[in-house]
Design an enzyme around this catalytic site. Sequence first.
Site, PDB file in Angstrom:
ATOM      1  CB  CYS A   2      54.471   6.365  20.711  1.00 52.53           C
ATOM      2  SG  CYS A   2      53.330   6.467  22.086  1.00 52.53           S
ATOM      3  NE  ARG A  27      54.055   7.164  14.940  1.00 52.79           N
ATOM      4  CZ  ARG A  27      53.000   6.633  14.358  1.00 52.79           C
ATOM      5  NH1 ARG A  27      52.662   7.010  13.150  1.00 52.79           N
ATOM      6  NH2 ARG A  27      52.274   5.720  14.971  1.00 52.79           N
ATOM      7  CD1 TRP A  71      49.193  10.972  21.570  1.00 51.79           C
ATOM      8  CD2 TRP A  71      50.143  12.979  21.453  1.00 51.79           C
ATOM      9  NE1 TRP A  71      48.204  11.903  21.404  1.00 51.79           N
ATOM     10  CE2 TRP A  71      48.741  13.134  21.333  1.00 51.79           C
ATOM     11  CE3 TRP A  71      50.941  14.122  21.406  1.00 51.79           C
ATOM     12  CZ2 TRP A  71      48.136  14.375  21.171  1.00 51.79           C
ATOM     13  CZ3 TRP A  71      50.330  15.352  21.242  1.00 51.79           C
ATOM     14  CH2 TRP A  71      48.943  15.471  21.124  1.00 51.79           C
ATOM     15  CG  ASN A  97      52.477   3.435  18.619  1.00 52.94           C
ATOM     16  OD1 ASN A  97      51.696   4.091  19.294  1.00 52.94           O
ATOM     17  ND2 ASN A  97      52.472   3.448  17.296  1.00 52.94           N
ATOM     18  N   GLY A  98      50.655   1.962  21.070  1.00 58.40           N
ATOM     19  CA  GLY A  98      49.333   1.332  21.024  1.00 58.40           C
ATOM     20  C   GLY A  98      48.694   1.382  22.394  1.00 58.40           C
ATOM     21  CD  GLU A 468      33.737  20.982  11.028  1.00 55.07           C
ATOM     22  OE1 GLU A 468      33.452  22.012  11.656  1.00 55.07           O
ATOM     23  OE2 GLU A 468      34.918  20.644  10.792  1.00 55.07           O
ATOM     24  CE  LYS A 472      37.235  21.993   8.874  1.00 53.62           C
ATOM     25  NZ  LYS A 472      37.604  21.696  10.199  1.00 53.62           N
ATOM     26  CD  GLU A 475      38.595  25.821   9.547  1.00 58.36           C
ATOM     27  OE1 GLU A 475      38.083  24.718   9.259  1.00 58.36           O
ATOM     28  OE2 GLU A 475      39.277  25.984  10.570  1.00 58.36           O
ATOM     29  CG  HIS A 491      11.784  30.602   6.834  1.00 58.45           C
ATOM     30  ND1 HIS A 491      10.450  30.888   6.641  1.00 58.45           N
ATOM     31  CD2 HIS A 491      11.836  29.300   7.203  1.00 58.45           C
ATOM     32  CE1 HIS A 491       9.735  29.804   6.908  1.00 58.45           C
ATOM     33  NE2 HIS A 491      10.553  28.825   7.245  1.00 58.45           N
ATOM     34  CE  LYS A 589      45.287  21.363  14.834  1.00 62.37           C
ATOM     35  NZ  LYS A 589      44.156  20.984  13.979  1.00 62.37           N
TER      36      LYS A 589
END
Length: 594
Positions: A2, A27, A71, A97-98, A468, A472, A475, A491, A589
């Site tokens: 947050c 945030r 958030w 926050n937390g 992955e 990346k 991208e 192969h 996104k």
Amino acid sequence: MCGIVGYIGTDSVRDIILKGLKRLEYRGYDSAGVAVKDGGQISLLKKKGRIEDLPKDEIPGSNIGIGHTRWATHGKPSDENAHPFLDCSGNISIIHNGIIDNFVSIKEDLIERGHQFTSETDSEVIAHLMEENYEGDMVDALQKTVEVLEGSYAIVAIHSKHDEIVAARDQSPLVVGVGDGENLLASDVPAILDHTQDVKYLQDGDIVRLKKDFVEIWDMDGNPVERETKTVDWTIEDAEKGGYEHYMMKEIHEQPQAIHDSILGRLKGFEKLDLKKYRIDSIRLIACGTSFHAALVGKYIIEEISGIPCMVEMASEYRYSSRLSEYPFTILLSQSGETADTLAAAKEASHRGCKTLGITNVLDSSLTREVDEVVYTQAGPEIGVAATKTFTTQLIVLYLVAIELGLMKRTLSVDKAETYRDELRRLPRLVEKILDKSEDIKELSKILAAAEDIFFVGRNINYPVALEGALKLKEIAYIHAAGYPAGELKHGPFALLTDDTPVISLCIKDNTFQKMLGNVGEIAARGSPIFGVGEKDKETEKLCDYHVHIPEVLPLFSPIIVNVVLQLFAYYTAYELGRDIDKPRNLAKSVTVE
Ligand code: G6P
């Protein structure tokens, strides 16, 4: 994650706090609120929605106030769950926050003692604890309050009778902005830069009192301490990226904290996720993009820890697959919770009679409404288009789900579960060690930047990590890359190996290690430059042209560490090529079309 702002000085807080919150919107932004000392009382204004939705004119003129942008972690976004919170007397107001890990038991005790709550959040208990602990001094009340809190926090509080702001931090960021006749508090530097560039970074356990012309700080033992004042010469834009050039790099560096938060969040989240009520004999994991790769790693994790057979499908394919008469428990992974293919797959799975679990980073996202159960990753908002910290936290959740399943199926002993949880708790430190190698990885990436094709190979649980790593690089660096199981190159893809084709080889000391070295030997014989990633090992280093060491880790948990190396390879390669790293061409996104 947050955003927090506090101001005490001679100006009106209204604009200062709203502007500060706006700077912290990255945030989190599902609700916002402000509390100000208005004469001898506290005025409170909070609302679901964005900061612009707060009726600014209703905030009274005052020189002392605190503000919050949320958030959500506990409790859906709503007016009631927005911060700040008041105690029963209405004299104390707090923002937080937390995550307060032990809030359920604290809340029960407070209710028994007559406190009334207005929200579903963990944070509200802080206002009520402060009320009980207040005997005329706010620092004293805060000190006594944090003693009983478990978890992580940045807390900021005001009292209707005191011209001051008090605050405390432990494992959540909080900085003090030191001004001339005014002082500020914020979760991050951008929120205070309009007023001052002089900043004190608080440390874990610190408690602080802000008056308009002085700042007092105490350490975790209650001793007065000085924290050095540093002058930051960042522009606002630099500051929003935490001083990094790109959000992606900032988000890569946020991973130790995100892992930590996801472990805390989940250990508590499981109080609500009761898998025992489902019959789980097999599992299907479904997702797209990077989340699909997390699902592939998840198969290895769940099968190894719980013994439950898993299959993995791309969301776009699952929907049109044959309807067989089987009802696997279905896990859908989506960072955004809005990916159209994944949402359609969730609907289809329910339609076929499967029970479903969604793993997402966004509270109240569409996916949460399509599934029977939800678990949240605690990565905080991710702005860079390339997913980094959200992949890592998806894996953390999968480890924790697998441990629960293993205990439930009795395929995992309580002792072994504790060993796994201990290894999870070590991960933030191990990721830090990789981040410390950034300069070396940057140098190696200059070689990669000259390539037209790059292979990534791994075996076992690190095979999907190879996929992955290749994704990346494609991208953000726009270099063609392919991930393969190391044993499969011979192969067919061998035909593509030349001395201009780097092969990034994930050589982890698991039960496939010797076989992996055999594969690397075969690749070396074709003349391709080999970039090894793995634990220190003489034999590997002999075979590889370049080598990035990772710290010793249980092989089952190595994907988290290895993947950070690959994120850095992709970032620095793209950087070398001058790519638009946070907004790569042709990508979005969140893809909300099928
Ligand atoms: C897009 C993004 C990817 C992401 C994928 C799935 O393609 O560019 O980075 O992995 O969507 O997104 P989700 O939000 O469902 O995890």
